[in-house]
Design a protein around this motif. Structure first.
Motif, PDB file in Angstrom:
ATOM      1  N   GLN A 173       0.833  -1.202   0.000  1.00  0.00           N
ATOM      2  CA  GLN A 173       0.000   0.000   0.000  1.00  0.00           C
ATOM      3  C   GLN A 173       0.871   1.257   0.000  1.00  0.00           C
ATOM      4  OE1 GLN A 173      -2.857   0.176   3.183  1.00  0.00           O
ATOM      5  NE2 GLN A 173      -3.495   2.257   2.682  1.00  0.00           N
ATOM      6  N   GLN A 174       1.954   1.249   0.777  1.00  0.00           N
ATOM      7  CA  GLN A 174       2.898   2.365   0.812  1.00  0.00           C
ATOM      8  C   GLN A 174       3.481   2.601  -0.581  1.00  0.00           C
ATOM      9  OE1 GLN A 174       6.212   1.625   3.432  1.00  0.00           O
ATOM     10  NE2 GLN A 174       7.220   3.551   2.962  1.00  0.00           N
ATOM     11  N   PHE A 175       3.872   1.535  -1.272  1.00  0.00           N
ATOM     12  CA  PHE A 175       4.408   1.640  -2.622  1.00  0.00           C
ATOM     13  C   PHE A 175       3.353   2.241  -3.556  1.00  0.00           C
ATOM     14  CE2 PHE A 175       5.240   0.369  -6.922  1.00  0.00           C
ATOM     15  CZ  PHE A 175       6.607   0.426  -7.045  1.00  0.00           C
ATOM     16  N   ALA A 176       2.146   1.691  -3.513  1.00  0.00           N
ATOM     17  CA  ALA A 176       1.075   2.140  -4.409  1.00  0.00           C
ATOM     18  C   ALA A 176       0.727   3.612  -4.182  1.00  0.00           C
ATOM     19  CB  ALA A 176      -0.160   1.266  -4.226  1.00  0.00           C
ATOM     20  N   GLU A 177       0.725   4.055  -2.937  1.00  0.00           N
ATOM     21  CA  GLU A 177       0.408   5.452  -2.638  1.00  0.00           C
ATOM     22  C   GLU A 177       1.474   6.397  -3.175  1.00  0.00           C
ATOM     23  OE1 GLU A 177      -0.239   5.503   1.583  1.00  0.00           O
ATOM     24  OE2 GLU A 177      -2.208   4.545   1.399  1.00  0.00           O
ATOM     25  N   LEU A 178       2.738   6.053  -3.002  1.00  0.00           N
ATOM     26  CA  LEU A 178       3.811   6.898  -3.519  1.00  0.00           C
ATOM     27  C   LEU A 178       3.808   6.882  -5.047  1.00  0.00           C
ATOM     28  CD1 LEU A 178       6.174   8.781  -3.169  1.00  0.00           C
ATOM     29  CD2 LEU A 178       7.643   6.788  -2.767  1.00  0.00           C
ATOM     30  N   ALA A 179       3.576   5.730  -5.639  1.00  0.00           N
ATOM     31  CA  ALA A 179       3.510   5.639  -7.104  1.00  0.00           C
ATOM     32  C   ALA A 179       2.380   6.518  -7.634  1.00  0.00           C
ATOM     33  CB  ALA A 179       3.309   4.187  -7.531  1.00  0.00           C
ATOM     34  N   ALA A 180       1.241   6.527  -6.956  1.00  0.00           N
ATOM     35  CA  ALA A 180       0.113   7.359  -7.381  1.00  0.00           C
ATOM     36  C   ALA A 180       0.451   8.847  -7.270  1.00  0.00           C
ATOM     37  CB  ALA A 180      -1.122   7.028  -6.549  1.00  0.00           C
ATOM     38  N   ARG A 181       1.172   9.232  -6.219  1.00  0.00           N
ATOM     39  CA  ARG A 181       1.578  10.642  -6.076  1.00  0.00           C
ATOM     40  C   ARG A 181       2.530  11.050  -7.193  1.00  0.00           C
ATOM     41  NH1 ARG A 181       2.055   9.421  -0.448  1.00  0.00           N
ATOM     42  NH2 ARG A 181       4.326   9.522  -0.562  1.00  0.00           N
ATOM     43  N   ILE A 182       3.462  10.170  -7.532  1.00  0.00           N
ATOM     44  CA  ILE A 182       4.404  10.459  -8.618  1.00  0.00           C
ATOM     45  C   ILE A 182       3.651  10.563  -9.938  1.00  0.00           C
ATOM     46  CG2 ILE A 182       6.344   9.532  -9.941  1.00  0.00           C
ATOM     47  CD1 ILE A 182       7.322   8.317  -7.225  1.00  0.00           C
ATOM     48  N   GLN A 183       2.709   9.670 -10.153  1.00  0.00           N
ATOM     49  CA  GLN A 183       1.934   9.681 -11.391  1.00  0.00           C
ATOM     50  C   GLN A 183       1.066  10.942 -11.485  1.00  0.00           C
ATOM     51  OE1 GLN A 183      -0.589   6.235 -11.960  1.00  0.00           O
ATOM     52  NE2 GLN A 183      -0.178   6.281 -14.149  1.00  0.00           N
ATOM     53  N   ALA A 184       0.553  11.404 -10.370  1.00  0.00           N
ATOM     54  CA  ALA A 184      -0.309  12.587 -10.365  1.00  0.00           C
ATOM     55  C   ALA A 184       0.476  13.882 -10.537  1.00  0.00           C
ATOM     56  CB  ALA A 184      -1.112  12.633  -9.069  1.00  0.00           C
ATOM     57  N   GLN A 185       1.706  13.937 -10.032  1.00  0.00           N
ATOM     58  CA  GLN A 185       2.523  15.152 -10.094  1.00  0.00           C
ATOM     59  C   GLN A 185       3.946  14.825 -10.536  1.00  0.00           C
ATOM     60  OE1 GLN A 185       2.066  16.611  -6.060  1.00  0.00           O
ATOM     61  NE2 GLN A 185       0.624  18.136  -6.806  1.00  0.00           N
ATOM     62  N   PRO A 186       4.131  14.365 -11.762  1.00  0.00           N
ATOM     63  CA  PRO A 186       5.480  13.953 -12.179  1.00  0.00           C
ATOM     64  C   PRO A 186       6.515  15.076 -12.117  1.00  0.00           C
ATOM     65  CG  PRO A 186       3.973  13.980 -14.049  1.00  0.00           C
ATOM     66  CD  PRO A 186       3.158  14.203 -12.817  1.00  0.00           C
ATOM     67  N   ALA A 187       6.122  16.304 -12.362  1.00  0.00           N
ATOM     68  CA  ALA A 187       7.087  17.416 -12.356  1.00  0.00           C
ATOM     69  C   ALA A 187       7.716  17.611 -10.978  1.00  0.00           C
ATOM     70  CB  ALA A 187       6.420  18.696 -12.815  1.00  0.00           C
ATOM     71  N   ALA A 188       7.023  17.214  -9.938  1.00  0.00           N
ATOM     72  CA  ALA A 188       7.550  17.356  -8.583  1.00  0.00           C
ATOM     73  C   ALA A 188       8.604  16.293  -8.267  1.00  0.00           C
ATOM     74  CB  ALA A 188       6.413  17.269  -7.568  1.00  0.00           C
ATOM     75  N   TYR A 189       8.657  15.243  -9.068  1.00  0.00           N
ATOM     76  CA  TYR A 189       9.556  14.126  -8.791  1.00  0.00           C
ATOM     77  C   TYR A 189      10.594  13.884  -9.883  1.00  0.00           C
ATOM     78  CZ  TYR A 189       6.158  12.928  -5.184  1.00  0.00           C
ATOM     79  OH  TYR A 189       5.345  12.958  -4.086  1.00  0.00           O
ATOM     80  N   ILE A 190      10.243  14.147 -11.121  1.00  0.00           N
ATOM     81  CA  ILE A 190      11.076  13.726 -12.246  1.00  0.00           C
ATOM     82  C   ILE A 190      11.767  14.921 -12.878  1.00  0.00           C
ATOM     83  CG2 ILE A 190      11.088  12.488 -14.439  1.00  0.00           C
ATOM     84  CD1 ILE A 190       8.471  11.159 -13.424  1.00  0.00           C
ATOM     85  N   GLN A 191      12.914  15.272 -12.322  1.00  0.00           N
ATOM     86  CA  GLN A 191      13.737  16.358 -12.844  1.00  0.00           C
ATOM     87  C   GLN A 191      15.187  15.920 -12.746  1.00  0.00           C
ATOM     88  OE1 GLN A 191      12.693  19.729 -10.435  1.00  0.00           O
ATOM     89  NE2 GLN A 191      10.686  19.920 -11.354  1.00  0.00           N
ATOM     90  N   PHE A 192      15.656  15.233 -13.785  1.00  0.00           N
ATOM     91  CA  PHE A 192      16.992  14.657 -13.750  1.00  0.00           C
ATOM     92  C   PHE A 192      17.797  15.134 -14.948  1.00  0.00           C
ATOM     93  CE2 PHE A 192      14.027  11.316 -12.201  1.00  0.00           C
ATOM     94  CZ  PHE A 192      14.287  11.477 -10.852  1.00  0.00           C
ATOM     95  N   ASP A 193      19.063  15.434 -14.706  1.00  0.00           N
ATOM     96  CA  ASP A 193      19.990  15.758 -15.785  1.00  0.00           C
ATOM     97  C   ASP A 193      20.866  14.560 -16.123  1.00  0.00           C
ATOM     98  OD1 ASP A 193      19.121  18.418 -16.079  1.00  0.00           O
ATOM     99  OD2 ASP A 193      20.399  19.049 -14.415  1.00  0.00           O
ATOM    100  N   SER A 194      20.879  13.585 -15.232  1.00  0.00           N
ATOM    101  CA  SER A 194      21.688  12.390 -15.460  1.00  0.00           C
ATOM    102  C   SER A 194      21.072  11.230 -14.696  1.00  0.00           C
ATOM    103  CB  SER A 194      23.132  12.612 -14.984  1.00  0.00           C
ATOM    104  OG  SER A 194      23.163  12.717 -13.580  1.00  0.00           O
TER     105      SER A 194
END
Length: 91
Positions: A11-32
């Motif tokens: 459930q912890q995994f699913a909740e964090l995955a849902a947050r990432i899916q809902a707000q990808p810009a808050a999590y996915i900012q990588f240069d490398s």
């Protein structure tokens, strides 16, 4: 009262995955790829979660990552646009 720790961690995994899916810009900012591995939010997944990433380090503009815990997964693909899929694999 018995607590099912595996179910709680799934459930912890699913909740964090849902947050990432809902707000990808808050999590996915990588240069490398190394930036991905340094992301603090990876530590918010349950113990035993595995992840792997490819792309970016060779100068490519594309990025792919897979994050898994037991049969739960979160895949992140950054090509022309960001695509995030999460779900449960059949056992």
């Amino acid at each position: 009262m018995l607590i099912d720790f595996v179910q709680h961690q799934c459930q912890q995994f699913a909740e964090l995955a849902a947050r990432i899916q809902a707000q990808p810009a808050a999590y996915i900012q990588f240069d490398s790829v190394s930036d991905f591995y340094k992301a603090e939010w990876l530590n918010d997944f349950p113990t035993g979660t595995t992840w792997a990433a490819s792309g970016l380090d060779d100068g490519a503009a594309h990025f792919y990552a897979i994050i898994e815990y037991r049969n739960h997964y979160l895949s992140i693909s950054c090509l022309q646009q960001v695509e995030i899929c999460c779900g449960i694999r059949a056992e």
